[in-house]
Design an enzyme around this catalytic site. Sequence first.
Site, PDB file in Angstrom:
ATOM      1  N   GLY A 120       0.905  -1.241   0.029  1.00  0.00           N
ATOM      2  CA  GLY A 120      -0.025   0.163  -0.050  1.00  0.00           C
ATOM      3  C   GLY A 120       0.978   1.192  -0.152  1.00  0.00           C
ATOM      4  O   GLY A 120       0.313   2.413   0.352  1.00  0.00           O
ATOM      5  N   HIS A 157       8.674   5.952   5.111  1.00  0.00           N
ATOM      6  CA  HIS A 157       8.224   6.616   6.069  1.00  0.00           C
ATOM      7  C   HIS A 157       7.654   5.712   7.084  1.00  0.00           C
ATOM      8  O   HIS A 157       6.967   4.838   6.753  1.00  0.00           O
ATOM      9  CB  HIS A 157       7.148   7.711   5.840  1.00  0.00           C
ATOM     10  CG  HIS A 157       6.153   7.213   4.666  1.00  0.00           C
ATOM     11  ND1 HIS A 157       6.641   6.940   3.183  1.00  0.00           N
ATOM     12  CD2 HIS A 157       5.084   6.736   4.612  1.00  0.00           C
ATOM     13  CE1 HIS A 157       5.564   6.506   2.609  1.00  0.00           C
ATOM     14  NE2 HIS A 157       4.683   6.253   3.465  1.00  0.00           N
TER      15      HIS A 157
HETATM   16  P1  5GP Z   1       1.777   5.374   1.998  1.00  0.00           P
HETATM   17  O1  5GP Z   1       0.682   4.960   1.444  1.00  0.00           O
HETATM   18  O2  5GP Z   1       3.113   5.648   1.178  1.00  0.00           O
HETATM   19  O3  5GP Z   1       2.236   4.185   3.235  1.00  0.00           O
HETATM   20  O4  5GP Z   1       1.477   6.767   2.986  1.00  0.00           O
HETATM   21  C1  5GP Z   1       1.795   7.952   2.539  1.00  0.00           C
HETATM   22  C2  5GP Z   1       1.166   9.057   3.228  1.00  0.00           C
HETATM   23  O5  5GP Z   1       1.649  10.262   3.120  1.00  0.00           O
HETATM   24  C3  5GP Z   1      -0.473   9.076   3.373  1.00  0.00           C
HETATM   25  O6  5GP Z   1      -0.603   8.560   4.774  1.00  0.00           O
HETATM   26  C4  5GP Z   1      -0.791  10.293   2.771  1.00  0.00           C
HETATM   27  O7  5GP Z   1      -1.903  10.731   3.770  1.00  0.00           O
HETATM   28  C5  5GP Z   1       0.316  11.066   3.310  1.00  0.00           C
HETATM   29  N1  5GP Z   1       0.828  12.244   2.473  1.00  0.00           N
HETATM   30  C6  5GP Z   1       0.670  12.412   1.218  1.00  0.00           C
HETATM   31  N2  5GP Z   1       0.953  13.615   0.717  1.00  0.00           N
HETATM   32  C7  5GP Z   1       1.355  14.115   1.901  1.00  0.00           C
HETATM   33  C8  5GP Z   1       1.759  15.631   1.944  1.00  0.00           C
HETATM   34  O8  5GP Z   1       1.790  16.379   1.135  1.00  0.00           O
HETATM   35  N3  5GP Z   1       1.872  15.972   3.031  1.00  0.00           N
HETATM   36  C9  5GP Z   1       1.575  15.482   4.335  1.00  0.00           C
HETATM   37  N4  5GP Z   1       2.025  15.839   5.620  1.00  0.00           N
HETATM   38  N5  5GP Z   1       1.373  13.968   3.959  1.00  0.00           N
HETATM   39  C10 5GP Z   1       1.207  13.619   3.036  1.00  0.00           C
END
Ligand code: 5GP
Length: 113
Positions: free
Chosen positions: A92, A99
């Site tokens: 996902g 992160h």
């Molecule tokens: P992943 O789906 O890759 O594990 O998580 C990416 C996370 O980054 C998601 O929870 C999403 O809400 C967060 N996210 C995406 N773009 C941004 C942004 O521009 N700023 C912040 N603070 N969070 C972001």
Amino acid sequence: MDCLFCKLVAKEIPATILFEDEDVIAFEDIMPQAPVHFLVIPKKHISTLNDIKEEDAAIIGKLPIVASKIAKEKKVDQSGYRVVMNCNEDGGQTVYHIHMHVLAGKQMTWPPG
Ligand code: 5GP
Ligand code: ZN
């Protein structure tokens, strides 16, 4: 490099920053999935968990240390929290700069969807 979180590290896009040192930055997730939802990332660009190298161990080791410090500041350390790192499509992952998600403030379920 066209990476959203590198831009965030460079302060080219805004974020609510919770912690920052020379290696790590932590900030509120823009689309929180729980009452508490923040991300802890290395400042160094590493695309996925698969790309972590032996020499990154010290930096990566700081992520859970920072996560738990912020959890304590937010007073969810005793109630508890969920730490998640998504890798690639089935995991996902949507942002390809590793992160650590920290989610708290509600009862998490298991298994995740
Ligand atoms: P992943 O789906 O890759 O594990 O998580 C990416 C996370 O980054 C998601 O929870 C999403 O809400 C967060 N996210 C995406 N773009 C941004 C942004 O521009 N700023 C912040 N603070 N969070 C972001
Ligand atoms: Zn990056």
